[in-house]
Design a protein around this motif. Structure first.
Motif, PDB file in Angstrom:
ATOM      1  N   ARG A 122     -17.376  -0.569   1.807  1.00 41.55           N
ATOM      2  CA  ARG A 122     -17.551  -2.186   1.504  1.00 41.55           C
ATOM      3  C   ARG A 122     -16.815  -2.671   0.359  1.00 41.55           C
ATOM      4  NH1 ARG A 122     -21.801  -5.626   1.125  1.00 41.55           N
ATOM      5  NH2 ARG A 122     -23.096  -4.925   2.759  1.00 41.55           N
ATOM      6  N   ASP A 123     -16.712  -1.692  -0.568  1.00 43.44           N
ATOM      7  CA  ASP A 123     -15.621  -1.080  -1.295  1.00 43.44           C
ATOM      8  C   ASP A 123     -13.801  -1.043  -1.119  1.00 43.44           C
ATOM      9  OD1 ASP A 123     -14.648  -0.337  -4.221  1.00 43.44           O
ATOM     10  OD2 ASP A 123     -14.679   0.937  -3.922  1.00 43.44           O
ATOM     11  N   ALA A 124     -13.626  -0.762   0.035  1.00 45.79           N
ATOM     12  CA  ALA A 124     -12.306  -1.011   1.149  1.00 45.79           C
ATOM     13  C   ALA A 124     -11.883  -2.530   0.340  1.00 45.79           C
ATOM     14  CB  ALA A 124     -11.866  -0.317   1.736  1.00 45.79           C
ATOM     15  N   GLU A 125     -13.418  -3.185   1.157  1.00 41.58           N
ATOM     16  CA  GLU A 125     -13.453  -4.533   1.823  1.00 41.58           C
ATOM     17  C   GLU A 125     -13.133  -5.767   0.655  1.00 41.58           C
ATOM     18  OE1 GLU A 125     -16.868  -5.831   4.065  1.00 41.58           O
ATOM     19  OE2 GLU A 125     -15.639  -5.370   5.721  1.00 41.58           O
ATOM     20  N   ALA A 126     -13.882  -5.041  -0.651  1.00 37.69           N
ATOM     21  CA  ALA A 126     -13.422  -5.962  -1.717  1.00 37.69           C
ATOM     22  C   ALA A 126     -12.694  -4.893  -2.424  1.00 37.69           C
ATOM     23  CB  ALA A 126     -14.649  -5.488  -2.797  1.00 37.69           C
ATOM     24  N   LEU A 127     -11.481  -4.072  -1.756  1.00 41.31           N
ATOM     25  CA  LEU A 127      -9.809  -4.175  -2.158  1.00 41.31           C
ATOM     26  C   LEU A 127      -9.387  -4.827  -1.632  1.00 41.31           C
ATOM     27  CD1 LEU A 127     -10.108  -0.805  -2.651  1.00 41.31           C
ATOM     28  CD2 LEU A 127      -9.883  -2.059  -5.284  1.00 41.31           C
ATOM     29  N   GLY A 128      -9.523  -5.489  -0.037  1.00 42.26           N
ATOM     30  CA  GLY A 128      -8.734  -6.473   1.180  1.00 42.26           C
ATOM     31  C   GLY A 128      -8.290  -5.083   2.006  1.00 42.26           C
ATOM     32  N   ILE A 129      -8.764  -4.264   1.944  1.00 41.46           N
ATOM     33  CA  ILE A 129      -8.202  -2.965   3.293  1.00 41.46           C
ATOM     34  C   ILE A 129      -9.899  -3.310   3.917  1.00 41.46           C
ATOM     35  CG2 ILE A 129      -7.680  -0.947   4.212  1.00 41.46           C
ATOM     36  CD1 ILE A 129      -7.131  -0.729   1.315  1.00 41.46           C
ATOM     37  N   SER A 130      -9.154  -3.723   5.067  1.00 46.18           N
ATOM     38  CA  SER A 130     -10.152  -4.125   6.702  1.00 46.18           C
ATOM     39  C   SER A 130      -9.747  -3.732   7.857  1.00 46.18           C
ATOM     40  CB  SER A 130     -10.603  -6.074   6.717  1.00 46.18           C
ATOM     41  OG  SER A 130     -12.019  -6.460   7.231  1.00 46.18           O
ATOM     42  N   LEU A 143      -4.168   7.070  -3.890  1.00 44.50           N
ATOM     43  CA  LEU A 143      -3.640   5.663  -2.438  1.00 44.50           C
ATOM     44  C   LEU A 143      -3.384   4.828  -4.317  1.00 44.50           C
ATOM     45  CD1 LEU A 143      -6.854   5.150  -0.736  1.00 44.50           C
ATOM     46  CD2 LEU A 143      -3.496   6.049   0.224  1.00 44.50           C
ATOM     47  N   ARG A 144      -1.820   3.788  -3.820  1.00 45.32           N
ATOM     48  CA  ARG A 144      -2.218   2.739  -4.745  1.00 45.32           C
ATOM     49  C   ARG A 144      -2.055   1.419  -3.714  1.00 45.32           C
ATOM     50  NH1 ARG A 144      -0.841   4.486  -9.294  1.00 45.32           N
ATOM     51  NH2 ARG A 144       0.043   7.399  -9.072  1.00 45.32           N
ATOM     52  N   LEU A 145      -2.722  -0.006  -4.049  1.00 41.45           N
ATOM     53  CA  LEU A 145      -2.486  -1.187  -4.154  1.00 41.45           C
ATOM     54  C   LEU A 145      -1.862  -2.163  -4.966  1.00 41.45           C
ATOM     55  CD1 LEU A 145      -3.542  -2.687  -1.952  1.00 41.45           C
ATOM     56  CD2 LEU A 145      -5.835  -3.221  -2.679  1.00 41.45           C
ATOM     57  N   ASP A 146      -0.542  -2.421  -4.724  1.00 42.31           N
ATOM     58  CA  ASP A 146       0.558  -3.327  -5.529  1.00 42.31           C
ATOM     59  C   ASP A 146       0.388  -2.039  -6.597  1.00 42.31           C
ATOM     60  OD1 ASP A 146       0.725  -5.652  -4.470  1.00 42.31           O
ATOM     61  OD2 ASP A 146      -1.283  -6.684  -4.670  1.00 42.31           O
ATOM     62  N   GLY A 147       0.634  -1.177  -6.630  1.00 44.80           N
ATOM     63  CA  GLY A 147       0.994   0.079  -7.187  1.00 44.80           C
ATOM     64  C   GLY A 147      -0.282   0.224  -8.171  1.00 44.80           C
ATOM     65  N   ALA A 148      -1.319  -0.116  -8.029  1.00 44.60           N
ATOM     66  CA  ALA A 148      -2.813   0.237  -9.028  1.00 44.60           C
ATOM     67  C   ALA A 148      -3.090   1.412  -8.154  1.00 44.60           C
ATOM     68  CB  ALA A 148      -3.053  -0.751  -9.428  1.00 44.60           C
ATOM     69  N   SER A 149      -3.701   2.666  -8.459  1.00 42.61           N
ATOM     70  CA  SER A 149      -4.205   3.717  -8.055  1.00 42.61           C
ATOM     71  C   SER A 149      -5.627   2.727  -7.547  1.00 42.61           C
ATOM     72  CB  SER A 149      -4.595   5.096  -9.105  1.00 42.61           C
ATOM     73  OG  SER A 149      -5.209   5.310  -9.002  1.00 42.61           O
ATOM     74  N   ILE A 150      -5.943   3.622  -6.545  1.00 41.95           N
ATOM     75  CA  ILE A 150      -7.673   2.698  -5.541  1.00 41.95           C
ATOM     76  C   ILE A 150      -8.290   3.784  -5.640  1.00 41.95           C
ATOM     77  CG2 ILE A 150      -6.743   0.644  -5.632  1.00 41.95           C
ATOM     78  CD1 ILE A 150      -6.757   1.361  -2.977  1.00 41.95           C
ATOM     79  N   LEU A 186       0.933  -0.836   0.185  1.00 44.11           N
ATOM     80  CA  LEU A 186       0.276  -0.201   0.183  1.00 44.11           C
ATOM     81  C   LEU A 186       0.990   1.717  -0.392  1.00 44.11           C
ATOM     82  CD1 LEU A 186      -2.764   1.289   0.171  1.00 44.11           C
ATOM     83  CD2 LEU A 186      -2.619   1.577   2.778  1.00 44.11           C
ATOM     84  N   SER A 187       0.630   2.123  -0.651  1.00 47.00           N
ATOM     85  CA  SER A 187       1.165   3.190  -0.761  1.00 47.00           C
ATOM     86  C   SER A 187       0.192   4.709  -0.921  1.00 47.00           C
ATOM     87  CB  SER A 187       1.991   3.899  -2.124  1.00 47.00           C
ATOM     88  OG  SER A 187       3.229   2.837  -2.509  1.00 47.00           O
ATOM     89  N   VAL A 188       0.518   5.417  -0.015  1.00 48.04           N
ATOM     90  CA  VAL A 188       0.033   6.436  -0.002  1.00 48.04           C
ATOM     91  C   VAL A 188       0.559   7.723  -0.197  1.00 48.04           C
ATOM     92  CG1 VAL A 188      -1.256   8.561   2.278  1.00 48.04           C
ATOM     93  CG2 VAL A 188      -1.714   5.576   2.305  1.00 48.04           C
ATOM     94  N   GLU A 189       0.163   8.179  -1.251  1.00 48.07           N
ATOM     95  CA  GLU A 189       0.945   9.804  -2.044  1.00 48.07           C
ATOM     96  C   GLU A 189       0.048  10.750  -1.606  1.00 48.07           C
ATOM     97  OE1 GLU A 189       1.628   8.352  -5.901  1.00 48.07           O
ATOM     98  OE2 GLU A 189       2.905   6.325  -5.217  1.00 48.07           O
ATOM     99  N   GLY A 190       0.825  11.923  -0.748  1.00 45.06           N
ATOM    100  CA  GLY A 190       0.406  13.136  -0.778  1.00 45.06           C
ATOM    101  C   GLY A 190      -1.554  13.226  -0.228  1.00 45.06           C
ATOM    102  N   LEU A 191      -2.006  12.555   0.611  1.00 46.85           N
ATOM    103  CA  LEU A 191      -2.916  12.125   1.167  1.00 46.85           C
ATOM    104  C   LEU A 191      -3.265  13.837   1.668  1.00 46.85           C
ATOM    105  CD1 LEU A 191      -4.959  10.145   0.273  1.00 46.85           C
ATOM    106  CD2 LEU A 191      -4.840   9.108   2.496  1.00 46.85           C
TER     107      LEU A 191
END
Length: 516
Positions: free
Chosen positions: A77-85, A64-71, A8-13
């Motif tokens: 519920r949307d976050a859980e579907a991405l694997g963030i709980s 926000l990036r998960l495995d390099g892909a922007s999310i 997980l990467s957080v960039e300039g949030l």
């Protein structure tokens, strides 16, 4: 983890609300197979960051990036579907449902359009197995102890195939043994490749389980550090935003009270081994007439819990408390008031003022309650009393009949102080009396603390501003991780020495060190 790719990467949030910049240009990384502690005092931005990661809020700027892909999660519920709980501090389970139903709630497998109870139980057992737990999943959650309820909440978070697990103050209601069991679970999940964000205020727990520490302050990133490379003292300084230099000295006439060496009289209030299991560890405290004693520590150290215990809001379940030499058992605040104690809470808007009542009604509230409903204080006496304290404390109000909610924060705080001064207390417990007030009101309130001391009132002062503690207190009890750490007195009461005491690690006994 330096060479591994971030999960997980957080960039300039960034995130702002009307009049408040909650988070600004925050960058951080979380890696698979890593436990990262997220640290910061009140207002640091931890909760806002979690809500951005889980889709409760949408960022004003940043990526926000998960495995390099922007999310861009738009809901939990949307976050859980991405694997963030997330597992929140307050255990959000439905007590009268079974363990299995709680774990699979909202995502139950179906068969022929109906919930497949056999599959629900099987998947619940699989989630618990990841935590090395073997429970009867048909059992009601209400029948479980708090520690196991916490484990069920984590199992629920894992049942979605979580890759990032956010634990928000998971040990706040656990004792030491239960916390250690949770840490074993966290290490097991780390070994399974999860990235864990661990939000806590307990320094000992941070160093016991985390690989990395991220510190936020005032909505900004202070830094990310390897736990092994960040001494406790530097962590405390990073959280508070101070650097240790020359010891702070109180302003002339600043400290109040008789001082340690001058006071040999019997304490007005004496606590010995006073504790409430699971809330605050043993407290030893002696308060003499006219003395101002500080309770200092980081957020979550047990400062407010100690004050609530002394006032009977959360009564002690062991130890001894004496007031004027007489042993007392304070089961309710009413007992404390009768014994001569008074208490100004940390959150005046929630626990202090009654917003729609007038200044007069708020000020006489405690005095009227002590008289009973059938002995109403005559209106003329109420007005005389209120006018006296409005003048004495320089309370700025258009009228005694003005609703208190229309006053400034500093003037609301002075009304609360006047409420208790009208009771002629022996002991005042002041929890963050200057929080959220302007500099002028702060100086006035500190002046009131000094005047109480000169009248012989013993005062416990709680403040997150260490300079305020150093200015006003002759002694300071330092708390950490809900336990009394040390006590400072006299010239050693400085912001610098308090920080050092907070960060100090007690040595393990010789036999324990041999086992390490």
């Amino acid at each position: 983890m330096a060479g591994s790719k971030a999960l997980l990467s957080v960039e300039g949030l960034s995130k702002s609300f009307p009049g408040v910049r909650a988070l600004h240009d925050v960058h951080l990384e979380a890696h698979a197979g890593e436990i990262q502690a997220l640290m910061g005092e009140n207002g640091a931005g931890k909760s806002t960051l979690i809500k951005l990661l889980t889709g409760v809020y949408r960022p004003d700027a940043g990526t926000l990036r998960l495995d390099g892909a922007s999310i861009r999660p738009t809901s939990p519920r949307d976050a859980e579907a991405l694997g963030i709980s997330t597992v929140h501090q307050e255990i959000s389970l439905i007590p009268h449902l079974s363990i299995a139903d709680n774990i699979m709630l909202g995502r139950q497998p179906r068969r022929f359009g109906l919930i497949d109870q056999r599959a629900v139980r099987a998947k619940a057992r699989q989630a618990l197995a990841r935590l090395a737990l073997d429970l009867d999943v048909t059992r009601s959650v209400a029948a479980l102890p708090t520690a196991l309820q916490q484990m069920v909440a984590i199992a629920r978070a894992l049942a979605i195939d979580a890759r990032i697990l956010i634990l928000d103050e998971p040990t706040s209601s656990l004792d030491e043994a239960e916390a250690q069991r949770l840490f074993d679970v966290m290490r097991r999940l780390k070994a399974q490749g999860l990235a864990i964000l661990f939000v806590t205020h307990f320094l000992d727990q941070v160093y016991a389980v985390s690989d990395r520490i991220t510190v936020l302050r005032n909505g900004c990133l202070v830094g990310q550090y390897a736990s092994s490379a960040l001494p406790r003292l530097e962590l405390v300084q990073a959280m508070l935003g101070v650097k240790l230099g020359a010891p702070d000295r109180p302003a002339p006439g600043g400290r109040t009270g008789p001082g340690v060496e001058a006071s040999t009289a019997e304490p007005v209030l004496a606590a010995r081994g006073l504790e409430r299991k699971g809330v605050i560890g043993p407290i030893d405290l002696a308060l003499r007439a006219g003395e101002v004693v500080g309770l200092a520590g980081l957020l979550g150290s047990g400062r407010s819990e100690a004050a609530r215990m002394l006032f009977g809001i959360e009564p002690a379940d062991r130890g001894e408390l004496r007031v004027d030499g007489r042993e007392l058992e304070l089961k309710t605040p009413r007992h404390a008031i009768r014994a001569g104690l008074s208490y100004c809470p940390e959150d005046r808007k929630v626990d202090g003022i009654v917003p729609n009542l007038s200044v007069r009604e708020n000020l006489i509230l405690a005095l009227q309650a002590s008289q009973g409903a059938l002995r109403v204080i005559p209106r003329r006496e109420q007005e005389r009393l209120v006018e006296h304290y409005i003048r004495a404390l320089s309370i700025k109000t258009p009228s005694p009949e003005t609703p208190i909610k229309l006053l400034s924060g500093g003037n609301q705080q002075k009304v609360l102080l006047a409420r208790w001064m009208a009771m002629q207390p022996r002991v005042m417990l002041l929890d963050e009396p200057t929080r959220g007030v302007d500099i002028g009101a702060k100086l006035e309130i500190e002046g009131l603390v000094k005047s109480l001391s000169e009248r012989g009132v013993a005062t416990v002062l709680i403040s997150s501003e260490l300079e305020e503690i150093a200015r006003n207190c002759s002694r300071v009890v330092v708390l950490r991780d809900r336990k009394q750490q040390s006590e400072l007195a006299g010239d050693s009461v400085t912001a610098e020495s308090i920080i050092q005491a907070i960060a100090q690690q007690k040595e393990a006994p010789p036999d324990a060190r041999e086992d390490l």
